[in-house]
Design a protein around this motif. Structure first.
Motif, mmCIF file in Angstrom:
data_model
loop_
_atom_site.group_PDB
_atom_site.id
_atom_site.type_symbol
_atom_site.label_atom_id
_atom_site.label_comp_id
_atom_site.label_asym_id
_atom_site.label_seq_id
_atom_site.Cartn_x
_atom_site.Cartn_y
_atom_site.Cartn_z
ATOM 1 N N LEU A 22 0.827 -1.209 0.000
ATOM 2 C CA LEU A 22 0.000 0.000 0.000
ATOM 3 C C LEU A 22 0.859 1.257 0.000
ATOM 4 O O LEU A 22 0.565 2.212 -0.723
ATOM 5 C CB LEU A 22 -0.906 -0.017 1.235
ATOM 6 N N SER A 23 1.930 1.261 0.788
ATOM 7 C CA SER A 23 2.797 2.440 0.839
ATOM 8 C C SER A 23 3.508 2.642 -0.494
ATOM 9 O O SER A 23 3.719 3.779 -0.923
ATOM 10 C CB SER A 23 3.803 2.317 1.972
ATOM 11 N N ILE A 25 2.283 1.820 -3.477
ATOM 12 C CA ILE A 25 1.270 2.336 -4.408
ATOM 13 C C ILE A 25 1.006 3.814 -4.136
ATOM 14 O O ILE A 25 0.957 4.632 -5.056
ATOM 15 C CB ILE A 25 -0.021 1.500 -4.305
ATOM 16 N N VAL A 26 0.857 4.179 -2.862
ATOM 17 C CA VAL A 26 0.607 5.584 -2.525
ATOM 18 C C VAL A 26 1.810 6.444 -2.909
ATOM 19 O O VAL A 26 1.657 7.553 -3.430
ATOM 20 C CB VAL A 26 0.273 5.721 -1.023
ATOM 21 N N GLY A 27 3.013 5.946 -2.687
ATOM 22 C CA GLY A 27 4.212 6.686 -3.067
ATOM 23 C C GLY A 27 4.275 6.926 -4.566
ATOM 24 O O GLY A 27 4.622 8.022 -5.018
ATOM 25 N N LEU A 29 1.729 7.047 -6.595
ATOM 26 C CA LEU A 29 0.690 8.019 -6.920
ATOM 27 C C LEU A 29 1.140 9.442 -6.612
ATOM 28 O O LEU A 29 0.911 10.368 -7.400
ATOM 29 C CB LEU A 29 -0.596 7.701 -6.157
ATOM 30 N N VAL A 30 1.802 9.623 -5.475
ATOM 31 C CA VAL A 30 2.283 10.955 -5.107
ATOM 32 C C VAL A 30 3.319 11.435 -6.125
ATOM 33 O O VAL A 30 3.285 12.588 -6.564
ATOM 34 C CB VAL A 30 2.872 10.943 -3.674
ATOM 35 N N TRP A 31 4.240 10.548 -6.528
ATOM 36 C CA TRP A 31 5.240 10.928 -7.531
ATOM 37 C C TRP A 31 4.563 11.299 -8.846
ATOM 38 O O TRP A 31 4.965 12.263 -9.508
ATOM 39 C CB TRP A 31 6.230 9.788 -7.755
#
Length: 58
Positions: A22-23, A25-27, A29-31
């Motif tokens: 999950l981290s 995937i979120v990382g 997305l943020v990039w």
């Protein structure tokens, strides 16, 4: 007792793996959002510069 410890350890490992995934995937997305923002600002700046230079010619 040994099987219970093994099951608990496997459960903890699965939970840690899920949170790690999950981290990641979120990382990503943020990039992606940050790159899109930078590209958008650059394109907007280029468009503004072009419109300014075309206004001066007239």
């Amino acid at each position: 007792m040994g099987r219970l410890v093994l099951r608990v350890a496997a459960g903890v490992a699965v939970v840690i793996a899920l949170f790690w995934l999950l981290s990641v995937i979120v990382g990503l997305l943020v990039w992606g959002v940050m790159i899109a923002l930078v590209v958008g600002v650059v394109l907007l700046g280029l468009r503004m510069l072009r419109s300014e230079s075309s206004d001066r010619r007239r």
